[in-house]
Design an enzyme around this catalytic site. Structure first.
Site, PDB file in Angstrom:
ATOM      1  NE  ARG A  18      20.693 -39.400  13.129  1.00 53.53           N
ATOM      2  CZ  ARG A  18      19.973 -38.340  13.493  1.00 53.53           C
ATOM      3  NH1 ARG A  18      20.506 -37.415  14.286  1.00 53.53           N
ATOM      4  NH2 ARG A  18      18.726 -38.189  13.077  1.00 53.53           N
ATOM      5  CG  ASN A  36      22.214 -37.331  10.457  1.00 52.27           C
ATOM      6  OD1 ASN A  36      22.859 -38.364  10.337  1.00 52.27           O
ATOM      7  ND2 ASN A  36      20.896 -37.291  10.325  1.00 52.27           N
TER       8      ASN A  36
END
EC number: 6.2.-.-
Length: 790
Positions: A18, A36
């Site tokens: 990320r 996520n």
């Protein structure tokens, strides 16, 4: 401007994925968010067509070191979109289709910090970031967030929280992040319960004290990443032998750990591929060839490896430190240490402090504990390099549970659970496009190992929200894994598939070599200890023409009685006697070969009773086992005829005797001969002529190592001869080599080379073990193929 939803599947959680998305999105001036979820990583993003395309390309090029993108899809986003900037959003829980990342060895940046006096992580044994550290060993549930791990009990201090939230920091969302102030602690205890005092030895801290203890010849139990290990100085014979006796592991080689490559190179030859494996994030145990050290008067190596580390072996299993704890312990250690699993022989490795105090207090002198819970036991992986290809012996830490992509044709398989074997067990979860093979779980004959297997199976099923539509088991009716599979199928009213052992071996090798579902049949040569055959007998030396759905048995080795059943695995002389009887040579032995050591040895046994047992077929099943043939030959030439402490020990030591150069120089006429007969519609390899020639060599006092070399080369020749024979009737251009016997390096290399010279494509294992540790993958693929076919 376009608004897109980008779905990324694969190893993309807990690896700094990320932050990479965030950094690139900002660089390309995109708006949106990344989070996520149960399927991986979800990106909602707005920008120009050109910038979005560049962004996706860069994302694939600049993925973090531990990330593995399996699938990336782009679709137009039609939902609500209210973003002025690009942000990282909270995780979302939904159907689980993502991966759990394997535990990873300490990265170079963290290593530099633990030895930097000006770093706040100086000498902190649990330092980690998104590029390294614990993963599978600490996880309770998905998504991989801190509250789902054993780090949930450690509240981050302000400094750690700041780094955790800083998208520019490599610890951004590193779930196990911690430091001296807020994280787990390590401490030293005496096994006898007496207090440890600073005056006992000079030390910087308890972790540093372990080095001093090892140097003094003590045995220390060290709680590491996925389990507790027992350690001692590998150059002190007394310490190593003491560990062997206390642990009741009398012969099996010990694993070694060394501070750095240069120390390993003092004892072993290390090529580029082996160095790459040692220093990889997986950091496995790598089997390396021992150096032949010339001993000169004053240059005798002061710190030579104790002979009892790996008795009568020509290789050593080395690994490098893979946690900060190990690095700190070994900083002052200028020689290797033994680092073996913390257990009594055959039991699972201890993972809990109290369990270790109870079970290991008669083995270890000291304990180095910490208070971070090990949720999941993960053994060290074992690999080696054969002909420039990695061969996995034990797949565990660093590799499991990374997914294995399914071959073409298996794109839409239902969820399947495969239960694996009895020995070297793993299980396998099959789902759309991928297989999840568990870490090595050991031999289920041990009650503690079977309990651990059931616990781990439940964990995986829950972690991956896996609800199998079919369960695959081995055909052997007495395997505990098969019995459990039957129970699960009954309770859950799930279809049950019985998979033949050697067919599963072959299918596993086909799968990891990406052989498509609808490929024509391949000749699989499966050589091992034993597996339950289609005819109710025990197989172990099979030539099967197989695809994923079915197989045809073309050839086998002659079935020989296993006198006493399982006893024959651990008492090699039983196999020698059975082979001599089957070859009708025992009477000849008593007339012509009375002075041979093996004949004198066998005559001391209760042969009349054994003959009756064989004749009445009392606990003496016939088996076409090549593993037992190896044992029989090893015992005949004087290698552990009486008793072995682990399966295949005699065969392994026989392989170690062989000088490769002399092996290559034998003339064809010097080899032993095997007959081939056609029996019950299949070819059968008859070893009787080999035994006659071997007895003659023993009588002529031909050296052990020469007989061992001749046997290996002769076995290679008959295998290749059989391939030539069956391909006269069947179209064969590819051959699979599988089964535990192909852990024999000489056999694997020579059969491969000789078949390749016949322009045959040889497929071998790399991702999963050739032994029973790879069986569950094959079981799952055969079941999937049959389901797809139906």
């Amino acid at each position: 401007m376009r608004i897109e939803e980008i779905r990324v599947r694969g190893t993309v959680q807990g690896v700094g994925f990320r932050p990479t998305v965030y950094r690139l999105a900002k660089a390309f001036k995109l708006r949106g968010d990344v989070c996520n979820d149960g399927q991986g990583v979800l990106i909602r993003v707005s920008g120009s067509e050109e910038n979005l395309t560049e962004f996706v390309a860069k994302l694939q090029q600049e993925s973090p070191p531990l990330a593995k993108i399996q699938e990336l899809s782009r679709t137009s986003y039609e939902g609500e979109f209210d973003f002025d900037d690009f942000v990282i959003s909270s995780s979302v829980s939904n159907i689980i289709k993502t991966e759990i990342v394997p535990d990873a060895a300490t990265c170079p940046q963290c290593l530099q910090e633990i030895f930097d006096p000006f770093s706040r992580f100086y000498r902190y044994p649990f330092t980690n970031c998104t590029h390294c550290g614990p993963r599978l060993s600490i996880i309770h549930a998905i998504p991989y967030d801190r509250h789902n791990t054993s780090m949930s009990v450690f509240a981050m201090c302000p400094e750690c929280a700041k780094e955790y939230r800083d998208v520019e920091n490599r610890r951004f969302h590193a779930q196990p992040v911690a430091c001296h102030i807020c994280g787990p602690k390590a401490w030293l205890e005496r096994a006898d319960g007496k207090p440890v005092t600073a005056s006992m030895f000079s030390m910087m801290d308890d972790v540093d004290a372990v080095c001093t203890l090892l140097q003094k010849g003590e045995i220390v139990a060290i709680k590491g990443l996925g389990g507790i290990h027992l350690a001692c100085d590998a150059t002190q014979e007394i310490a190593v032998e003491k560990l062997r006796q206390r642990k009741k592991r009398y012969h099996k080689p010990f694993a070694l750990m060394a501070r750095d490559i240069s120390i390993i190179e003092e004892y072993c030859t290390v090529n580029a591929k082996e160095k790459e494996l040692l220093t990889s994030p997986a950091a496995p145990i790598v089997l390396l060839q021992k150096k032949v050290i010339e001993i000169k008067q004053e240059l005798l190596i002061q710190h030579s490896i104790a002979s009892s580390v790996a008795p009568r072996q020509n290789s050593l299993g080395f690994m490098l430190p893979y946690t900060p704890l190990h690095h700190l312990i070994l900083k002052r250690m200028n020689c290797p240490i033994v680092l073996t699993s913390g257990n009594l022989a055959d039991e699972p490795q201890c993972i809990d402090n109290d369990e270790a105090r109870e079970k290991l207090n008669k083995i270890a002198d000291y304990f180095l504990f910490h208070n971070r819970e090990i949720v999941n036991r993960v053994d060290d992986s074992v690999v080696r390099v054969v002909s420039e290809k990695v061969q996995t012996i034990r797949r565990a830490r660093g590799y499991a549970p990374a997914t294995i992509n399914l071959p073409p044709g298996f794109d839409r398989v239902p969820q399947i659970l495969a239960m694996g074997s009895e020995l070297k067990n793993t299980f396998c979860l099959l789902r759309e496009k991928e297989a999840i093979v568990s870490q090595h779980l050991g031999d289920l004959q041990n009650a503690a190992a079977f309990n651990a297997y059931q616990k781990m199976l439940n964990l995986y099923l829950n972690l991956f929200e896996h609800k199998p539509e079919a369960i695959a088991i081995d055909k052997h009716p007495e395997y505990l894994s098969s019995k459990l599979g039957k129970e699960l199928a009954c309770v859950n009213q799930t279809k049950l598939y019985f998979i033949q052992h050697h067919h599963a071996h072959i299918a596993a090798c086909m799968a990891e070599n990406s052989i498509p579902l609808n490929s024509p049949p391949i000749l699989g040569i499966a050589l091992d200890g034993l597996g339950y055959g289609e005819d109710g007998t025990l197989w172990g030396g099979e030539f099967l023409l197989a695809d994923y759905r079915q197989f045809q048995r073309l050839a086998t080795f002659k079935p020989i009685a296993m006198i006493g059943g399982e006893q024959a695995i651990y008492q090699p002389w039983r196999n020698t006697y059975a082979h001599l009887l089957a070859a009708q040579l025992w009477d000849t032995c008593q007339r012509q070969y009375t002075e041979l050591g093996i004949v004198k040895f066998l005559k001391q046994k209760p042969l009349k009773l054994l003959n009756q047992i064989i004749e009445k077929q009392i606990n003496s099943p016939s088996a076409s086992s090549v593993g037992r043939l190896f044992d029989a030959v090893a015992a005949a030439i004087g290698i552990f005829p009486e008793e072995c402490s682990y399966e295949g020990q005699a065969a392994i030591e026989m392989e170690s005797l062989i000088d490769i150069n002399s092996l290559n120089n034998y003339e064809e006429t010097n080899n032993y001969h095997f007959d081939v007969v056609f029996l019950d519609n299949i070819y059968c390899i008859e070893p009787a002529p080999m035994w006659q020639a071997l007895l003659n060599d023993l009588q002529q006092q031909i050296p052990q190592k020469t007989i061992a070399a001749k046997f290996h080369k002769s076995l290679v020749n008959i295998i290749v001869e059989m391939v030539n024979l069956v391909r006269q009737e069947h179209l064969i251009d590819r051959v699979v080599l599988t089964g535990g016997v192909f852990q024999n390096r000489i056999l694997l290399e020579k059969v491969t080379k000789d078949l390749q010279s016949l322009e045959i494509n040889v497929l071998t294992h790399s991702l999963v073990p050739t032994n029973d540790g790879g069986l569950s993958l094959g079981q799952a693929l055969i079941t999937a193929a049959q389901l797809i076919n139906n």
